[in-house]
Write an enzyme that holds these catalytic residues in place. Structure first.
Site, PDB file in Angstrom:
ATOM      1  NE  ARG A 121     -14.215 -59.794  -3.599  1.00 50.78           N
ATOM      2  CZ  ARG A 121     -14.820 -58.648  -3.912  1.00 50.78           C
ATOM      3  NH1 ARG A 121     -14.611 -58.083  -5.071  1.00 50.78           N
ATOM      4  NH2 ARG A 121     -15.626 -58.063  -3.052  1.00 50.78           N
ATOM      5  CD  GLU A 170     -21.579 -51.413   3.751  1.00 47.24           C
ATOM      6  OE1 GLU A 170     -20.396 -51.740   3.710  1.00 47.24           O
ATOM      7  OE2 GLU A 170     -22.448 -51.941   3.020  1.00 47.24           O
TER       8      GLU A 170
END
Length: 182
Positions: free
Chosen positions: A65, A102
């Site tokens: 993006r 993560e």
């Protein structure tokens, strides 16, 4: 961060998708922002505003993006655009940088001739979470001898600490709006 009204207007264009990509995550989807011409214009204009009168030589965008936003910002500034991509997507000679997510590790790459020493680069992406991807992008820019003039993001998730991580590296960080939580 822009004034409260501008941040609220921007947030109104961003859709939240619960439990994506896994349970408990509130995914902030900017495709709804991109799809609306006024929303996209607002985001790009707000991203440009802090850099009026600032020397920016190139704009680098983080996949994927950040390509949409970075390309628009580069166009408005009249500067070149440098994609920082996931591993294996760029042809030719590249520099690679591994970073921790993560849920694992990833690698981003940039062409080894994308930037020249001394160039000032604006790093652009849609969202700042833990800051791992942005930090890897910064390291690639610096390895090419260029300087990160600033980092700009549409969304900040302050609870995840990305801003603090980048600021601890001595970087200027601009975000347009914040969402609480993950």
């Amino acid at each position: 961060m822009p004034d409260t009204r501008a941040a609220k207007a921007l947030k109104d264009y961003i859709r939240t998708i619960p439990d994506f990509p896994k349970p408990g995550i509130q995914f902030r989807d900017v495709t709804t922002l991109f799809a609306d011409p006024r929303g996209l214009r607002l985001a790009v204009d707000l991203m440009l505003h802090p850099y009026a009168g600032t020397r920016i030589d190139k704009v680098a965008g983080l996949e994927a993006r950040g390509f949409v936003l970075g390309g628009a910002v580069a166009h408005q500034l009249g500067r070149g655009f440098v994609p920082i991509r996931k591993a294996g997507k760029l042809p030719g000679a590249v520099l690679s940088e591994r970073y921790t997510l993560e849920y694992g590790e990833a690698v981003v790459e940039v062409h080894d001739d994308a930037l020249q020493p001394g160039e000032r680069v604006l790093l652009v992406d849609d969202l700042l979470a833990t800051g791992g991807t942005a930090e890897a992008g910064v390291r690639l820019i610096e390895r090419l001898g260029a300087e990160v003039a600033s980092c700009v993001f549409v969304i900040d998730l302050p609870a995840l600490g990305g801003r603090a991580r980048l600021e601890a590296m001595g970087l200027d960080v601009v975000t347009l709006c914040e969402f609480e939580g993950d």
